[in-house]
Scaffold this motif. Structure first.
Motif, mmCIF file in Angstrom:
data_model
loop_
_atom_site.group_PDB
_atom_site.id
_atom_site.type_symbol
_atom_site.label_atom_id
_atom_site.label_comp_id
_atom_site.label_asym_id
_atom_site.label_seq_id
_atom_site.Cartn_x
_atom_site.Cartn_y
_atom_site.Cartn_z
ATOM 1 N N ASP A 1 0.555 -1.245 0.047
ATOM 2 C CA ASP A 1 -0.104 -0.046 0.055
ATOM 3 C C ASP A 1 1.131 1.138 -0.265
ATOM 4 O O ASP A 1 0.794 2.620 -0.913
ATOM 5 C CB ASP A 1 -1.311 0.221 1.003
ATOM 6 N N LYS A 2 1.468 1.361 0.889
ATOM 7 C CA LYS A 2 2.885 2.159 1.200
ATOM 8 C C LYS A 2 3.321 2.770 -0.209
ATOM 9 O O LYS A 2 4.012 4.573 -0.611
ATOM 10 C CB LYS A 2 3.398 2.273 1.778
ATOM 11 N N VAL A 3 4.271 1.448 -1.196
ATOM 12 C CA VAL A 3 4.717 1.406 -2.067
ATOM 13 C C VAL A 3 3.753 2.300 -3.706
ATOM 14 O O VAL A 3 4.389 2.859 -4.295
ATOM 15 C CB VAL A 3 4.551 0.277 -2.850
ATOM 16 N N LYS A 4 2.042 1.781 -3.632
ATOM 17 C CA LYS A 4 1.564 3.065 -4.455
ATOM 18 C C LYS A 4 1.441 3.956 -3.971
ATOM 19 O O LYS A 4 1.165 4.367 -5.420
ATOM 20 C CB LYS A 4 -0.132 1.714 -4.841
ATOM 21 N N GLU A 5 1.744 4.121 -2.813
ATOM 22 C CA GLU A 5 1.319 5.805 -2.761
ATOM 23 C C GLU A 5 2.030 6.503 -2.928
ATOM 24 O O GLU A 5 2.076 7.629 -3.911
ATOM 25 C CB GLU A 5 0.826 5.981 -0.604
ATOM 26 N N TRP A 6 3.667 6.115 -2.918
ATOM 27 C CA TRP A 6 4.621 6.330 -2.915
ATOM 28 C C TRP A 6 4.411 6.806 -4.755
ATOM 29 O O TRP A 6 5.344 7.715 -5.213
ATOM 30 C CB TRP A 6 5.816 5.542 -2.729
ATOM 31 N N ASN B 1 5.191 9.677 -9.632
ATOM 32 C CA ASN B 1 5.203 9.776 -10.760
ATOM 33 C C ASN B 1 4.067 10.701 -10.935
ATOM 34 O O ASN B 1 4.631 11.180 -12.547
ATOM 35 C CB ASN B 1 4.364 8.430 -11.223
ATOM 36 N N ASP B 2 3.978 11.358 -10.124
ATOM 37 C CA ASP B 2 3.134 13.039 -10.760
ATOM 38 C C ASP B 2 4.071 13.919 -10.675
ATOM 39 O O ASP B 2 4.353 15.018 -11.726
ATOM 40 C CB ASP B 2 2.622 13.368 -9.585
ATOM 41 N N SER B 3 5.019 13.853 -9.779
ATOM 42 C CA SER B 3 6.451 14.833 -9.614
ATOM 43 C C SER B 3 7.354 15.015 -10.545
ATOM 44 O O SER B 3 7.975 15.792 -11.651
ATOM 45 C CB SER B 3 7.485 14.330 -8.796
ATOM 46 N N GLN B 4 7.123 13.197 -11.680
ATOM 47 C CA GLN B 4 8.236 13.058 -12.192
ATOM 48 C C GLN B 4 7.669 14.003 -14.185
ATOM 49 O O GLN B 4 7.897 13.927 -14.738
ATOM 50 C CB GLN B 4 8.075 11.635 -13.197
ATOM 51 N N ASP B 5 6.144 14.104 -13.606
ATOM 52 C CA ASP B 5 4.953 13.928 -15.261
ATOM 53 C C ASP B 5 5.177 15.393 -15.088
ATOM 54 O O ASP B 5 5.517 16.212 -16.262
ATOM 55 C CB ASP B 5 3.738 13.569 -15.140
#
Length: 94
Positions: free
Chosen positions: A71-76, A81-85
Motif C-alpha cells: 500500500d505504501k509503495v502504491k502511495e509513493w 510519478n506525478d512529480s516526474q510528469d
C-alpha cells in the motif's frame, strides 16, 4: 567504545522497497532490490531520477528503517510519478 550495529545489503529481499540510511549522517533513501546474484544486489535508488547500481551483499548499511508495504509503495508511486510528469511538462514548455 560505542556499540554501533551495522546491517548489510545481504538482509534485503529482491522485489522489495526499503527506506535505508547507508551512513549515519546521510539522508534517508528509498531503494528497490531488483536483481540478486551470489555476491551482489542490483538496486534502484530513487532520487530525482532513478539511479541503478550494484552493491556487494556485505556492503554496510547504517540503518534499515523499514520495508515498505504494498500500500505504501502504491502511495509513493502515485506521488513520484506525478512529480516526474510535472518535471517533464516544464521541459516541454520551451
Amino acid at each position: 567504545m560505542e556499540d554501533i550495529s551495522m546491517y548489510s545489503y545481504s538482509l534485503l529481499e529482491p522485489g522489495c522497497f526499503y527506506l535505508i540510511q547507508e551512513k549515519e549522517d546521510e539522508p534517508v533513501m528509498l531503494i528497490k532490490i531488483t536483481v540478486e546474484t551470489d555476491q551482489c544486489l542490483y538496486i534502484t535508488q530513487y532520487e530525482d531520477m532513478p539511479v541503478m547500481v550494484w552493491k556487494k551483499k556485505n556492503d554496510p548499511i547504517f540503518d534499515i528503517l523499514e520495508l515498505l508495504s504494498d500500500d505504501k509503495v502504491k502511495e509513493w508511486e502515485a506521488v513520484y510519478n506525478d512529480s516526474q510528469d510535472a518535471y517533464y511538462e516544464e521541459e516541454d514548455d520551451e
